[in-house]
Design a protein around this motif. Structure first.
Motif, PDB file in Angstrom:
ATOM      1  N   VAL A   1      -1.746  -0.612  -3.641  1.00  5.82           N
ATOM      2  CA  VAL A   1      -0.956  -0.777  -4.798  1.00  5.82           C
ATOM      3  C   VAL A   1      -0.965  -2.039  -5.520  1.00  5.82           C
TER       4      VAL A   1
ATOM      5  N   TYR B   1       0.719  -1.274   0.208  1.00  5.85           N
ATOM      6  CA  TYR B   1       0.236  -0.090  -0.069  1.00  5.85           C
ATOM      7  C   TYR B   1       0.814   1.309  -0.092  1.00  5.85           C
TER       8      TYR B   1
ATOM      9  N   GLU C   1      -3.509   4.032   0.046  1.00  9.12           N
ATOM     10  CA  GLU C   1      -4.305   3.080  -1.189  1.00  9.12           C
ATOM     11  C   GLU C   1      -3.601   1.628  -1.314  1.00  9.12           C
TER      12      GLU C   1
ATOM     13  N   GLN D   1      -4.012  -8.412  -7.580  1.00 12.33           N
ATOM     14  CA  GLN D   1      -4.478  -7.253  -7.702  1.00 12.33           C
ATOM     15  C   GLN D   1      -3.857  -6.098  -7.947  1.00 12.33           C
ATOM     16  N   TYR D   2      -3.861  -5.189  -8.848  1.00 12.00           N
ATOM     17  CA  TYR D   2      -3.146  -4.117  -8.963  1.00 12.00           C
ATOM     18  C   TYR D   2      -4.072  -2.910  -9.220  1.00 12.00           C
ATOM     19  N   ALA D   3      -3.647  -1.635  -8.417  1.00 11.30           N
ATOM     20  CA  ALA D   3      -4.243  -0.390  -8.666  1.00 11.30           C
ATOM     21  C   ALA D   3      -4.234  -0.096 -10.288  1.00 11.30           C
ATOM     22  N   ASP D   4      -5.220   0.627 -10.858  1.00  7.55           N
ATOM     23  CA  ASP D   4      -5.254   0.566 -12.266  1.00  7.55           C
ATOM     24  C   ASP D   4      -3.995   1.737 -12.648  1.00  7.55           C
ATOM     25  N   SER D   5      -3.611   2.628 -11.637  1.00  8.41           N
ATOM     26  CA  SER D   5      -2.513   3.318 -11.908  1.00  8.41           C
ATOM     27  C   SER D   5      -0.853   3.006 -12.009  1.00  8.41           C
TER      28      SER D   5
END
Length: 115
Positions: free
Chosen positions: A48, A37, A46, A58-62
């Motif tokens: 990451v 995170y 958030e 899972q990954y953050a879109d960014s």
């Protein structure tokens, strides 16, 4: 109790790479949920990258396509490979390991991306 120690942070130029490491005081082979995170200045913490054993990641879109989460069960270490770093990736990064009896966080490690 579990203790997490992060390393590998620092300051890089845009487009550079870093690999964060998180070493656990106990075995991570049986831990089913772990991840990274971050908290940028002025923002909330958030997710990451996160991995659930037996399921997937899972990954953050960014960060999709640039960051990769992995682990070494022999070394009891969680990694975050960060490529193509951008200034907006700057922040304090935290390692997290979840267990039914405890939710453990690292102390946080600084990543700074600037020209």
């Amino acid at each position: 109790q579990v203790q997490l120690v992060e390393s590998g942070g620092g300051s890089v130029q845009p487009g550079g790479s870093l690999r964060l490491s998180c070493t656990s005081s106990t075995t991570i082979a049986s831990i089913i949920d772990m991840g990274w995170y971050r908290q940028a200045p002025g923002n909330k913490r958030e997710m990451v990258a996160r991995g659930v054993s037996g399921h997937g990641t899972q990954y953050a879109d960014s960060v999709k396509g640039r960051f990769t989460i992995s682990r070494d069960n022999v070394k009891n270490t969680l990694y975050l490979q960060m490529n193509g770093l951008m200034p907006e990736d700057t922040g304090l990064y935290f390692c997290n390991l979840w267990q039914p009896e405890a939710n453990t966080w690292g102390q946080g490690i600084q990543v700074t991306v600037s020209s």
